[in-house]
Design a protein around this motif. Sequence first.
Motif, PDB file in Angstrom:
ATOM      1  N   THR A 290       2.979   2.778  -2.453  1.00 54.61           N
ATOM      2  CA  THR A 290       3.878   1.624  -2.562  1.00 54.61           C
ATOM      3  C   THR A 290       3.875   0.783  -1.292  1.00 54.61           C
ATOM      4  OG1 THR A 290       5.823   2.798  -1.695  1.00 54.61           O
ATOM      5  CG2 THR A 290       5.436   2.909  -4.088  1.00 54.61           C
ATOM      6  N   GLY A 291       3.450   1.372  -0.183  1.00 54.47           N
ATOM      7  CA  GLY A 291       3.509   0.687   1.099  1.00 54.47           C
ATOM      8  C   GLY A 291       4.859   0.814   1.775  1.00 54.47           C
ATOM      9  N   LEU A 292       5.840   1.386   1.071  1.00 51.84           N
ATOM     10  CA  LEU A 292       7.165   1.617   1.652  1.00 51.84           C
ATOM     11  C   LEU A 292       7.140   2.895   2.490  1.00 51.84           C
ATOM     12  CD1 LEU A 292       9.330   0.786  -1.501  1.00 51.84           C
ATOM     13  CD2 LEU A 292       8.785  -0.726   0.421  1.00 51.84           C
ATOM     14  N   ASP A 293       8.163   3.066   3.309  1.00 53.11           N
ATOM     15  CA  ASP A 293       8.222   4.252   4.155  1.00 53.11           C
ATOM     16  C   ASP A 293       8.370   5.511   3.314  1.00 53.11           C
ATOM     17  OD1 ASP A 293       8.082   2.641   6.365  1.00 53.11           O
ATOM     18  OD2 ASP A 293      10.243   2.623   6.721  1.00 53.11           O
TER      19      ASP A 293
ATOM     20  N   TYR B  71      18.535  15.380   0.699  1.00 51.77           N
ATOM     21  CA  TYR B  71      19.554  14.328   0.649  1.00 51.77           C
ATOM     22  C   TYR B  71      20.138  14.023   2.022  1.00 51.77           C
ATOM     23  CZ  TYR B  71      19.524  13.195  -4.234  1.00 51.77           C
ATOM     24  OH  TYR B  71      19.148  12.706  -5.460  1.00 51.77           O
ATOM     25  N   TYR B  72      20.114  14.995   2.917  1.00 48.69           N
ATOM     26  CA  TYR B  72      20.534  14.703   4.292  1.00 48.69           C
ATOM     27  C   TYR B  72      19.614  13.631   4.881  1.00 48.69           C
ATOM     28  CZ  TYR B  72      21.092  14.921   9.290  1.00 48.69           C
ATOM     29  OH  TYR B  72      21.270  14.559  10.605  1.00 48.69           O
ATOM     30  N   TYR B  73      18.306  13.855   4.771  1.00 53.53           N
ATOM     31  CA  TYR B  73      17.360  12.895   5.330  1.00 53.53           C
ATOM     32  C   TYR B  73      17.364  11.581   4.562  1.00 53.53           C
ATOM     33  CZ  TYR B  73      15.483  16.053   8.800  1.00 53.53           C
ATOM     34  OH  TYR B  73      15.359  16.865   9.902  1.00 53.53           O
ATOM     35  N   ALA B  74      17.559  11.632   3.257  1.00 52.49           N
ATOM     36  CA  ALA B  74      17.632  10.397   2.471  1.00 52.49           C
ATOM     37  C   ALA B  74      18.809   9.547   2.924  1.00 52.49           C
ATOM     38  CB  ALA B  74      17.750  10.725   0.984  1.00 52.49           C
ATOM     39  N   GLY B  75      19.957  10.189   3.148  1.00 57.34           N
ATOM     40  CA  GLY B  75      21.131   9.464   3.623  1.00 57.34           C
ATOM     41  C   GLY B  75      20.965   8.956   5.035  1.00 57.34           C
TER      42      GLY B  75
ATOM     43  N   LEU C  62       7.916   2.519  -8.878  1.00 59.80           N
ATOM     44  CA  LEU C  62       8.574   3.068  -7.688  1.00 59.80           C
ATOM     45  C   LEU C  62       9.000   1.959  -6.731  1.00 59.80           C
ATOM     46  CD1 LEU C  62       6.204   6.090  -6.949  1.00 59.80           C
ATOM     47  CD2 LEU C  62       8.679   6.282  -7.241  1.00 59.80           C
ATOM     48  N   LYS C  63       8.093   1.048  -6.477  1.00 60.15           N
ATOM     49  CA  LYS C  63       8.370  -0.028  -5.530  1.00 60.15           C
ATOM     50  C   LYS C  63       9.509  -0.921  -6.012  1.00 60.15           C
ATOM     51  CE  LYS C  63       5.989  -3.566  -2.810  1.00 60.15           C
ATOM     52  NZ  LYS C  63       4.677  -4.218  -2.539  1.00 60.15           N
ATOM     53  N   THR C  64       9.478  -1.271  -7.287  1.00 55.46           N
ATOM     54  CA  THR C  64      10.525  -2.128  -7.851  1.00 55.46           C
ATOM     55  C   THR C  64      11.879  -1.437  -7.814  1.00 55.46           C
ATOM     56  OG1 THR C  64       8.943  -3.238  -9.304  1.00 55.46           O
ATOM     57  CG2 THR C  64      11.268  -3.371  -9.926  1.00 55.46           C
ATOM     58  N   TYR C  65      11.909  -0.151  -8.158  1.00 54.20           N
ATOM     59  CA  TYR C  65      13.165   0.595  -8.151  1.00 54.20           C
ATOM     60  C   TYR C  65      13.750   0.645  -6.740  1.00 54.20           C
ATOM     61  CZ  TYR C  65      16.651   4.012  -9.604  1.00 54.20           C
ATOM     62  OH  TYR C  65      17.844   4.649  -9.887  1.00 54.20           O
ATOM     63  N   ALA C  66      12.908   0.937  -5.774  1.00 54.88           N
ATOM     64  CA  ALA C  66      13.381   1.034  -4.388  1.00 54.88           C
ATOM     65  C   ALA C  66      13.888  -0.311  -3.880  1.00 54.88           C
ATOM     66  CB  ALA C  66      12.258   1.553  -3.491  1.00 54.88           C
ATOM     67  N   GLU C  67      13.167  -1.380  -4.195  1.00 56.15           N
ATOM     68  CA  GLU C  67      13.581  -2.710  -3.745  1.00 56.15           C
ATOM     69  C   GLU C  67      14.901  -3.125  -4.388  1.00 56.15           C
ATOM     70  OE1 GLU C  67      10.137  -5.005  -4.668  1.00 56.15           O
ATOM     71  OE2 GLU C  67       9.140  -4.554  -2.754  1.00 56.15           O
ATOM     72  N   ASN C  68      15.056  -2.821  -5.668  1.00 56.90           N
ATOM     73  CA  ASN C  68      16.311  -3.139  -6.356  1.00 56.90           C
ATOM     74  C   ASN C  68      17.477  -2.319  -5.814  1.00 56.90           C
ATOM     75  OD1 ASN C  68      15.067  -5.028  -7.995  1.00 56.90           O
ATOM     76  ND2 ASN C  68      14.778  -3.626  -9.712  1.00 56.90           N
ATOM     77  N   ALA C  69      17.178  -1.095  -5.373  1.00 56.38           N
ATOM     78  CA  ALA C  69      18.205  -0.227  -4.796  1.00 56.38           C
ATOM     79  C   ALA C  69      18.468  -0.559  -3.328  1.00 56.38           C
ATOM     80  CB  ALA C  69      17.787   1.240  -4.932  1.00 56.38           C
ATOM     81  N   LYS C  70      17.659  -1.470  -2.799  1.00 54.62           N
ATOM     82  CA  LYS C  70      17.790  -1.912  -1.404  1.00 54.62           C
ATOM     83  C   LYS C  70      17.673  -0.748  -0.416  1.00 54.62           C
ATOM     84  CE  LYS C  70      20.429  -6.120  -2.393  1.00 54.62           C
ATOM     85  NZ  LYS C  70      19.944  -6.176  -3.787  1.00 54.62           N
ATOM     86  N   VAL C  71      16.660   0.085  -0.642  1.00 52.89           N
ATOM     87  CA  VAL C  71      16.363   1.177   0.281  1.00 52.89           C
ATOM     88  C   VAL C  71      14.981   0.962   0.873  1.00 52.89           C
ATOM     89  CG1 VAL C  71      17.831   2.813  -0.948  1.00 52.89           C
ATOM     90  CG2 VAL C  71      15.403   2.644  -1.540  1.00 52.89           C
TER      91      VAL C  71
ATOM     92  N   LEU D 173      18.174   8.182   6.564  1.00 51.02           N
ATOM     93  CA  LEU D 173      17.125   7.180   6.705  1.00 51.02           C
ATOM     94  C   LEU D 173      17.235   6.024   5.712  1.00 51.02           C
ATOM     95  CD1 LEU D 173      14.151   9.693   7.132  1.00 51.02           C
ATOM     96  CD2 LEU D 173      15.379   8.476   8.951  1.00 51.02           C
ATOM     97  N   GLY D 174      18.204   6.090   4.807  1.00 50.11           N
ATOM     98  CA  GLY D 174      18.352   5.034   3.814  1.00 50.11           C
ATOM     99  C   GLY D 174      17.233   5.027   2.799  1.00 50.11           C
ATOM    100  N   LYS D 175      16.902   6.214   2.262  1.00 51.66           N
ATOM    101  CA  LYS D 175      15.800   6.341   1.315  1.00 51.66           C
ATOM    102  C   LYS D 175      16.271   7.057   0.040  1.00 51.66           C
ATOM    103  CE  LYS D 175      12.476   6.780   5.126  1.00 51.66           C
ATOM    104  NZ  LYS D 175      12.338   5.334   5.290  1.00 51.66           N
TER     105      LYS D 175
END
Length: 262
Positions: A46-49, A125-129, A14-23, A131-133
């Motif tokens: 993951t320690g991410l938001d 998806y509204y909140y994902a967009g 999860l952490k690697t995917y998010a970091e590679n996606a720059k979110v 908040l950049g997640k």
Amino acid sequence: MNTKSVTPHIVEWLKTYAENAKVSGFVVGVSGGVDSAVTSTLCALTGLDVMCLEMPIHQTESHVSRAQEHIEQLKNRFPNVQSTRVDLTPVFESFKSEIDLEGSTIMVDMALANSRARLRMTTLYYYAGLLGKLVAGTGNKVEDFGVGFYTKYGDGGVDLSPIADLLKSEVYDLGRALEIPESILTAAPSDGLFGDSRSDEDQIGASYPELEWAMKEVENGKTVDDFEGRERTVLEIYSRYNAANKHKMNPIPVCEIPQNLK
């Protein structure tokens, strides 16, 4: 299942995917069920938001209370977890007031249930967009690749699926290891799309342990003709759902145009 190995593997994935996606992290819909509880906990590790969304639509009180219990526990355990509640009941009722509800009661009820899931997907998806997640899916292997027990472009509309290679029993193993609330671990699985307490087993006609058994037997080349009694019935149920829901599991068909026609 070796939860001590599987948990860090998923967390790192999860952490690697998010970091590679720059979110900055993940958005997870929390329903009060074990799948969303395990998924949101893995994301938190993951320690991410992590933004947990509670999205009731005429929800039964037991579903609401379990979701709230889990979210509060998660926020107390992890400082990177936030939450918000979006009451989609008025949105759903407004939608119903504008559409044609004529036809078979069974078909209308099913179409409305799927519409609930798609309203939740839109909210995620509204909140994902905003908040950049990324939207983290909560489907397990039996649901996603066995019986297709999810809504296309509803709870099936996600960015990544951290527990989709785990059987339901394995999700429970992780849930116990991750110390999610006992009320969730002991509750009957339910999609909560009909505004009542009906369970997944009530809808499908077989329990998850039975469906896992059937999935393994099919993978081993067995057919309904190899069994009798309840085992035959369960395999028939599994095979019927699997066949009917292939359109969810397979890639969207693309009409390929021959070069000589272009």
